[in-house]
Scaffold this active site. Structure first.
Site, mmCIF file in Angstrom:
data_model
loop_
_atom_site.group_PDB
_atom_site.id
_atom_site.type_symbol
_atom_site.label_atom_id
_atom_site.label_comp_id
_atom_site.label_asym_id
_atom_site.label_seq_id
_atom_site.Cartn_x
_atom_site.Cartn_y
_atom_site.Cartn_z
ATOM 1 N N PHE A 36 -7.534 19.124 -25.205
ATOM 2 C CA PHE A 36 -8.245 17.866 -25.420
ATOM 3 C C PHE A 36 -9.592 17.920 -24.692
ATOM 4 O O PHE A 36 -9.774 18.707 -23.779
ATOM 5 C CB PHE A 36 -7.390 16.685 -24.923
ATOM 6 C CG PHE A 36 -8.048 15.366 -25.184
ATOM 7 C CD1 PHE A 36 -8.253 14.928 -26.483
ATOM 8 C CD2 PHE A 36 -8.511 14.570 -24.148
ATOM 9 C CE1 PHE A 36 -8.892 13.725 -26.740
ATOM 10 C CE2 PHE A 36 -9.149 13.365 -24.399
ATOM 11 C CZ PHE A 36 -9.343 12.943 -25.690
ATOM 12 N N ASP A 37 -10.528 17.042 -25.079
ATOM 13 C CA ASP A 37 -11.897 17.186 -24.540
ATOM 14 C C ASP A 37 -11.983 17.025 -23.019
ATOM 15 O O ASP A 37 -12.714 17.754 -22.361
ATOM 16 C CB ASP A 37 -12.903 16.271 -25.256
ATOM 17 C CG ASP A 37 -12.549 14.803 -25.212
ATOM 18 O OD1 ASP A 37 -11.396 14.487 -24.873
ATOM 19 O OD2 ASP A 37 -13.407 13.961 -25.519
ATOM 20 N N ALA B 195 0.429 13.448 -23.041
ATOM 21 C CA ALA B 195 0.006 12.100 -23.430
ATOM 22 C C ALA B 195 0.885 11.498 -24.530
ATOM 23 O O ALA B 195 1.253 10.333 -24.470
ATOM 24 C CB ALA B 195 -1.455 12.124 -23.871
ATOM 25 N N LYS C 292 -1.056 6.239 -23.534
ATOM 26 C CA LYS C 292 -0.563 6.498 -24.894
ATOM 27 C C LYS C 292 0.939 6.182 -24.932
ATOM 28 O O LYS C 292 1.325 5.053 -25.170
ATOM 29 C CB LYS C 292 -0.820 7.952 -25.302
ATOM 30 C CG LYS C 292 -2.268 8.258 -25.648
ATOM 31 C CD LYS C 292 -3.103 8.540 -24.451
ATOM 32 C CE LYS C 292 -4.447 9.126 -24.778
ATOM 33 N NZ LYS C 292 -5.281 9.241 -23.566
ATOM 34 N N ASP D 3 0.363 19.011 -21.349
ATOM 35 C CA ASP D 3 -0.453 17.801 -21.439
ATOM 36 C C ASP D 3 0.361 16.855 -22.317
ATOM 37 O O ASP D 3 0.463 17.047 -23.521
ATOM 38 C CB ASP D 3 -1.812 18.148 -22.053
ATOM 39 C CG ASP D 3 -2.666 16.912 -22.296
ATOM 40 O OD1 ASP D 3 -2.148 15.784 -22.146
ATOM 41 O OD2 ASP D 3 -3.842 17.076 -22.657
ATOM 42 N N TYR E 241 0.841 -1.210 0.000
ATOM 43 C CA TYR E 241 0.000 0.000 0.000
ATOM 44 C C TYR E 241 0.871 1.253 0.000
ATOM 45 O O TYR E 241 0.600 2.210 -0.715
ATOM 46 C CB TYR E 241 -0.911 -0.008 1.227
ATOM 47 C CG TYR E 241 -1.960 1.073 1.188
ATOM 48 C CD1 TYR E 241 -3.249 0.800 0.729
ATOM 49 C CD2 TYR E 241 -1.673 2.371 1.604
ATOM 50 C CE1 TYR E 241 -4.212 1.798 0.682
ATOM 51 C CE2 TYR E 241 -2.626 3.370 1.553
ATOM 52 C CZ TYR E 241 -3.896 3.085 1.099
ATOM 53 O OH TYR E 241 -4.846 4.069 1.050
ATOM 54 N N HIS F 274 -20.093 13.416 -26.722
ATOM 55 C CA HIS F 274 -19.872 12.437 -27.800
ATOM 56 C C HIS F 274 -19.822 11.000 -27.292
ATOM 57 O O HIS F 274 -20.116 10.076 -28.034
ATOM 58 C CB HIS F 274 -18.618 12.782 -28.605
ATOM 59 C CG HIS F 274 -17.346 12.668 -27.841
ATOM 60 N ND1 HIS F 274 -17.064 13.471 -26.772
ATOM 61 C CD2 HIS F 274 -16.286 11.842 -27.975
ATOM 62 C CE1 HIS F 274 -15.874 13.148 -26.297
ATOM 63 N NE2 HIS F 274 -15.389 12.163 -26.999
HETATM 64 N N1 F0G Z 1 -4.796 14.614 -23.024
HETATM 65 C C1 F0G Z 1 -4.769 14.190 -24.290
HETATM 66 C C2 F0G Z 1 -4.009 14.956 -25.318
HETATM 67 C C3 F0G Z 1 -5.462 13.024 -24.644
HETATM 68 O O1 F0G Z 1 -5.436 12.626 -25.912
HETATM 69 C C4 F0G Z 1 -6.167 12.317 -23.643
HETATM 70 C C5 F0G Z 1 -6.908 11.119 -23.976
HETATM 71 C C6 F0G Z 1 -6.151 12.789 -22.337
HETATM 72 C C7 F0G Z 1 -5.458 13.948 -22.065
HETATM 73 C C8 F0G Z 1 -6.886 12.092 -21.229
HETATM 74 O O2 F0G Z 1 -6.242 10.938 -20.862
HETATM 75 O O3 F0G Z 1 -7.835 9.083 -21.422
HETATM 76 O O4 F0G Z 1 -5.941 8.733 -19.848
HETATM 77 O O5 F0G Z 1 -7.878 10.089 -19.177
HETATM 78 N N2 F0G Z 1 -7.156 10.778 -25.144
HETATM 79 C C9 F0G Z 1 -7.777 9.563 -25.590
HETATM 80 C C10 F0G Z 1 -7.961 9.629 -27.075
HETATM 81 C C11 F0G Z 1 -8.972 9.159 -24.839
HETATM 82 O O6 F0G Z 1 -8.655 8.767 -27.607
HETATM 83 O O7 F0G Z 1 -7.393 10.520 -27.714
HETATM 84 P P1 F0G Z 1 -7.025 9.643 -20.304
#
Ligand code: F0G
Length: 457
Positions: free
Chosen positions: A124-125, A216, A257, A214, A72, A449
């Protein structure tokens, strides 16, 4: 004769996939309300919905899974992950989270308050969602050329420095930080140049503002810097990563990613004050500081994945496959965001379905047609994903409307890519007959979406 290019790995384990008939797909898609997120995965033949959490781990990663420390507190797996992150990014403070959006939730809880502005390049969304759900505003300062899909320039993900400067001149007081997404997913997986990152830092310093990346797909961004930006040809990916992160105060990471794990994420920062505040929120929402939503074995796999995917050969194999799909689409004359992005091809749907009005969501319509054609699941990155304007509640039609074909890492062969290209060509060839799109029957207020219910017109 020069030897042709080939993958930098061989395959040790396979997973069967199944084809279906058009009649079956018609039935399944109707039941899914024409939203491909609602489809059962076994009803998909080639799944290009996302490259997130869908990669194939290496034998080294699977090996590391076996030695995970599930304690833990104080797990060796956490320390291994933290030291790997520090080696690659230079950030010494690490808060583990279960995925990228959780890292956003924790860090933004600390940094953003109602009425704030967060400028950046095409948030990102989930990033936008975490800003707007706090009644703050995501301000898009991406370079204008990103909107012209046919213009071929090397760093279309860049921040427009002049726009950022102008914005901060007016709103610096209500701006807690600047966010730069590397690579820029929403603009088509397009990279941000080192020069641009440097300039963002200069503007940030001018207004005494911190910078968050960000991250990813930061390794893919580093690959593009190495292969496209003058002066970086002879630098290793790891050296480039260190320089990129030197221009930021902190990063949020979706490890699904570029760390090639199925689940995981983290915040890393050089700011002890941010770390101390994030710790509290992290413990409430994610878990104790040495696991934060991840198993010990997953942290081990994450560390190995980060190390592997910041090596040139692995990135080259991946990005060349995306380019391969692009070349096929060039052959067939199908328009997409040029040049090919790091993780995906983004087809310019309004340029394909010229008879479908924007109010009927061309990219979603193309997503539907591609699934019906061959059971290939892409993803709309367009007017549906853009959500409504938080104030006017109008649809946001000012951005791009794209069908994203995201390629999972180390999963499909070029034969699968051939199928994708031909399926899309078949839809393209009958585009004149596609005159109607979809309308919304039900939608959620944010990130609609994922759950939207649609009707075909
Ligand atoms: N930032 C970027 C640029 C992303 O592409 C994503 C996720 C996230 C943050 C959020 O990360 O999914 O681990 O919570 N993108 C995926 C996509 C879902 O399909 O592009 P997460």
């Amino acid at each position: 004769m020069e030897l042709p290019f080939a993958e930098s790995w061989k395959i040790k384990m396979v997973e069967p996939i199944r084809k279906s008939t058009r009649q079956e797909r018609e039935k399944w898609l109707k039941a899914a309300h024409y939203n491909v997120f609602q489809l059962d995965a076994e009803h998909v033949y080639i799944d290009l919905l996302t490259d997130s959490g869908t990669g194939a781990m290496s034998d080294r990663q699977w090996g590391a899974m076996m030695t995970g420390d599930e304690s833990y507190a104080g797990a060796t797996s956490f320390k291994f992950m933290r030291s790997t992150i520090e080696k690659i990014t230079g950030f010494q403070y690490v808060v583990p989270t279960h995925q990228g959006r959780a890292a956003e939730n924790v860090l933004f809880s600390v940094l953003i308050k109602e009425g704030d502005f967060v400028p950046g390049n095409s948030h990102f969304d989930t990033t936008k969602g975490h800003i707007e759900s706090r009644k703050a505003f995501a301000v898009d300062c991406t370079v204008d050329i990103a909107k012209n899909t046919q213009l071929e320039t090397p760093f279309k993900g860049n921040v427009d420095i002049e726009k950022l400067d102008k914005f901060l001149a007016q709103h610096a007081d209500n701006t807690p930080f600047i966010i730069v997404t590397i690579t820029n997913n929403t603009a088509g997986g397009q990279p941000v140049s080192m020069q641009n990152l440097r300039e963002v830092r200069q503007i940030a310093d001018k207004y005494h503002k911190p910078v968050v990346f960000d991250s990813a797909r930061f390794a893919e961004n580093a690959y593009f810097i190495k292969t496209r930006e003058k002066g970086f040809e002879n630098r290793t990916i790891k050296q480039i990563c260190l320089e990129m992160f030197s221009y930021a105060d902190s990063m949020t990471m979706s490890a699904k990613k570029d760390a090639i794990v199925n689940m995981g994420g983290f915040i890393a920062t050089k700011r002890q004050d941010w770390y101390d505040k994030s710790k509290v929120v992290g413990i409430i929402y994610e878990g104790y500081l040495t696991y934060g939503g991840m198993n010990g074995r997953d942290m081990n796999a994450l560390a190995v994945g980060l190390d592997e995917n910041t090596e040139f050969d692995n990135l080259e194999t991946r990005i060349k496959q995306v380019e391969y799909l692009a070349k096929k689409l060039d052959e067939y004359g199908i328009p997409y965001q040029r040049p090919a992005g790091g993780h995906a091809i983004f087809v310019d749907a309004p340029k394909v379905l010229t008879h479908v009005p924007k109010e009927e969501f061309p990219a979603q319509t193309l997503t539907i047609e591609l699934y019906l054609e061959a059971g290939i699941r892409g993803c709309e990155i367009g007017y549906l994903l853009a959500d409504r304007d938080p104030i006017t509640r109008e649809n946001r039609f000012d951005g791009l409307d794209l069908l994203r074909l995201a390629i999972p890492r180390r999963v499909y062969t070029d034969n699968h890519i051939n199928v994708v290209a031909v399926a899309l060509k078949n839809v393209f060839d009958r585009r004149e007959t596609i005159t109607h799109g979809v309308k919304i029957a039900w939608e959620s207020e944010l990130m609609r979406h994922f759950t939207v219910k649609l009707e075909r017109l």
